[in-house]
Motif scaffolding. Structure first.
Motif, PDB file in Angstrom:
ATOM      1  N   THR A  43      -4.910   5.047 -65.033  1.00 31.87           N
ATOM      2  CA  THR A  43      -4.632   6.388 -64.521  1.00 31.87           C
ATOM      3  C   THR A  43      -3.224   6.848 -64.880  1.00 31.87           C
ATOM      4  OG1 THR A  43      -6.177   6.090 -62.677  1.00 31.87           O
ATOM      5  CG2 THR A  43      -4.500   7.797 -62.420  1.00 31.87           C
ATOM      6  N   ASN A  44      -2.306   5.902 -64.965  1.00 30.31           N
ATOM      7  CA  ASN A  44      -0.903   6.262 -65.176  1.00 30.31           C
ATOM      8  C   ASN A  44      -0.428   6.069 -66.621  1.00 30.31           C
ATOM      9  OD1 ASN A  44       0.452   6.855 -62.356  1.00 30.31           O
ATOM     10  ND2 ASN A  44      -1.016   5.207 -62.036  1.00 30.31           N
ATOM     11  N   LEU A  45      -1.357   5.811 -67.535  1.00 34.52           N
ATOM     12  CA  LEU A  45      -0.984   5.695 -68.938  1.00 34.52           C
ATOM     13  C   LEU A  45      -0.688   7.063 -69.544  1.00 34.52           C
ATOM     14  CD1 LEU A  45      -3.385   3.098 -70.646  1.00 34.52           C
ATOM     15  CD2 LEU A  45      -0.939   2.859 -70.178  1.00 34.52           C
ATOM     16  N   PRO A  46       0.292   7.149 -70.425  1.00 42.33           N
ATOM     17  CA  PRO A  46       0.507   8.400 -71.168  1.00 42.33           C
ATOM     18  C   PRO A  46      -0.571   8.576 -72.238  1.00 42.33           C
ATOM     19  CG  PRO A  46       2.047   6.723 -71.903  1.00 42.33           C
ATOM     20  CD  PRO A  46       1.307   6.129 -70.739  1.00 42.33           C
ATOM     21  N   LYS A  47      -0.501   9.686 -72.946  1.00 40.70           N
ATOM     22  CA  LYS A  47      -1.536   9.994 -73.931  1.00 40.70           C
ATOM     23  C   LYS A  47      -1.635   8.959 -75.043  1.00 40.70           C
ATOM     24  CE  LYS A  47      -1.664  15.030 -73.314  1.00 40.70           C
ATOM     25  NZ  LYS A  47      -1.474  16.348 -73.979  1.00 40.70           N
ATOM     26  N   ASP A  48      -0.512   8.334 -75.400  1.00 42.92           N
ATOM     27  CA  ASP A  48      -0.552   7.378 -76.503  1.00 42.92           C
ATOM     28  C   ASP A  48      -1.032   5.998 -76.070  1.00 42.92           C
ATOM     29  OD1 ASP A  48       1.592   6.355 -75.116  1.00 42.92           O
ATOM     30  OD2 ASP A  48       2.999   6.406 -76.791  1.00 42.92           O
TER      31      ASP A  48
END
Length: 452
Positions: free
Chosen positions: A344-349
């Motif tokens: 849930t808290n991962l960035p787009k990359d």
């Protein structure tokens, strides 16, 4: 014929290719040589192009370029044999890494491994890479090298814990360093069924279970004396820096007392290091009498209550292992809860910042956390059958491989941009405990595809 040989890789270097052309020109008479002088020049150009194309087609760069061009993640399946052949093998063949040296890290801006000796907690990862390379390629040379480096894990007599214990140091009682034997000896036994490897790994597990299990708090203490603090401090990191060896040993022995310690440690970690939202605290102090949290401590993260990305990833991986060993649904629920928070808290990359709760802008990413998480997500997919976990693991591996993979020989590592400890400004380089889980995850992805 010269061009054909170049395409087939018969010339190992462009210099040898040039020599072949010179030998050809010397072997003909002057008139013929004059008539083909222009053609020879063209041949040289086209030959070099063919040679370079051949090198490129078998390179890591070629896989990275294909990943940028296609939506399919199929190119990922080709990476482990190429990393083994293009990155790991040259380090050994060219004696860049010598027996007795075990790669640990490459600082930001540098290109060469800083090694440790064979007694570090990380020293098992290099033999593990050699074992996995052997599995991937079938090349027996990797197997021989794995044994060679394991032999160099033996300890000089004056530093041994006991005179007859070749592999154990006097410090192994007071550290978590015996985890090294999971990656070198236990994994080696699983691959080769060599009883000598099994014997050493079981001895290491016995040492860890007896010497590093904190009876007061019921958990595996990663370092220092048990009375070093007023209250016990439990590290979430021990879910992968201690638990794997104990779970492997239980699978071999089915010792009920060992199982009790495994369950106790996982319960303590779940209760004290994991928050309700699935985030984790790297180091937590607690009262064994009241079973109440007393507060976190700053180690590698932003503050005492922050969520170190690598610790979060280790929780996913570790609680999956806990479930596989105990079949306790609480541990599977915890693994999924931790995975949901991570994803849930991962960035787009798909590559996390080093700490999920550090509010400062421009903080470093940690590719080692991403690699460990990918391995844990593949575990969750195997356990639950939920496609989402494999899909997310593949996305992470794709991003790591496309953006953070070192391909050429100018950099000895193969996974860059890890963050060892932001509080000590150690970030941006390579760490062996990030490189191994990347290789292992890619290996498993390849094995899964081949099996299905």
């Amino acid at each position: 014929r010269i061009v054909e040989k170049a395409i087939d890789g018969k010339y190992k270097t462009p210099k040898k290719f040039q020599k072949a052309i010179k030998r050809y020109k010397r072997g003909v008479n002057f008139k013929t040589r004059a008539s083909i002088l222009g053609a020879a020049a063209l041949l040289s150009v086209s030959g070099f192009q063919a040679y370079n194309n051949h090198i490129y087609q078998s390179s890591i760069d070629q896989v990275r370029d294909r990943l940028a061009q296609v939506e399919s993640s199929d190119p990922l399946l080709e990476l482990t044999p190429r990393i083994a052949d293009k990155k790991i093998k040259p380090l050994v063949e060219e004696r860049v890494i010598l027996p007795g040296d075990f790669p640990y890290s490459i600082p930001k801006g540098k290109t060469e491994w800083i090694p440790t000796d064979g007694t570090s907690w990380t020293s098992g990862f290099w033999p593990a890479l050699l074992w996995r390379s052997f599995q991937t390629t079938g090349d027996p040379q990797f197997k021989e090298w794995a044994y060679e480096w394991i032999e160099n894990m033996k300890v000089p007599e004056e530093k041994r814990r006991n005179p007859d214990e070749e592999f154990f140091t006097k410090m192994d009682n007071a550290t978590i360093n015996t985890i090294r034997f999971y990656y070198s000896h236990a994994l080696g036994y699983d691959i080769t069924k060599d009883e000598e490897l099994k014997k050493v790994a079981l001895s290491a597990a016995d040492l860890m279970a007896k010497e590093r299990f904190n009876l007061q708090g019921g958990f595996i203490q990663t370092g220092r004396r048990f009375d070093a603090y007023n209250y016990p401090r439990i590290h979430v990191d021990a879910m992968t820096t201690g638990l794997p060896l104990l779970c492997w040993a239980y699978d071999q022995s089915k010792d009920p007392q060992l199982l009790e310690k495994i369950i106790s440690h996982c319960e303590a970690t779940k209760d004290y290091n994991v928050n309700e939202d699935g985030s984790t605290i790297q180091v937590m102090s607690f009262s064994p009498d009241t079973e109440v949290r007393l507060g976190g401590f700053i180690s590698h993260g932003f503050d005492e209550d922050s969520c170190l990305a690598r610790g979060q990833a280790r929780a996913i991986k570790g609680f999956c292992l806990a479930y596989k060993t105990t079949l306790d649904e609480r541990f599977l629920d915890t693994a999924e809860n931790c995975a949901d928070y991570f994803l849930t808290n991962l960035p787009k990359d798909k590559i996390p910042d080093y700490d999920f709760k550090d509010p400062k802008p421009g903080i470093p990413k940690d590719t080692s956390a991403a690699a460990i998480a990918a391995s844990g997500l593949l575990d969750l997919h195997e356990i639950t059958g939920k496609p989402r976990y494999k899909t997310e693991a593949t996305k992470i591996l794709r991003s790591l491989s496309q953006t953070h993979l070192s391909s050429g020989n100018e950099h000895e590592g193969f996974l860059k941009n890890a963050c060892i400890n932001n509080n000590k400004s150690i970030e941006g380089g390579s760490v062996i405990y990030g490189g191994y889980p990347l290789f292992e995850s890619l290996f498993r992805l390849r094995s899964y595809r081949m099996a299905h």
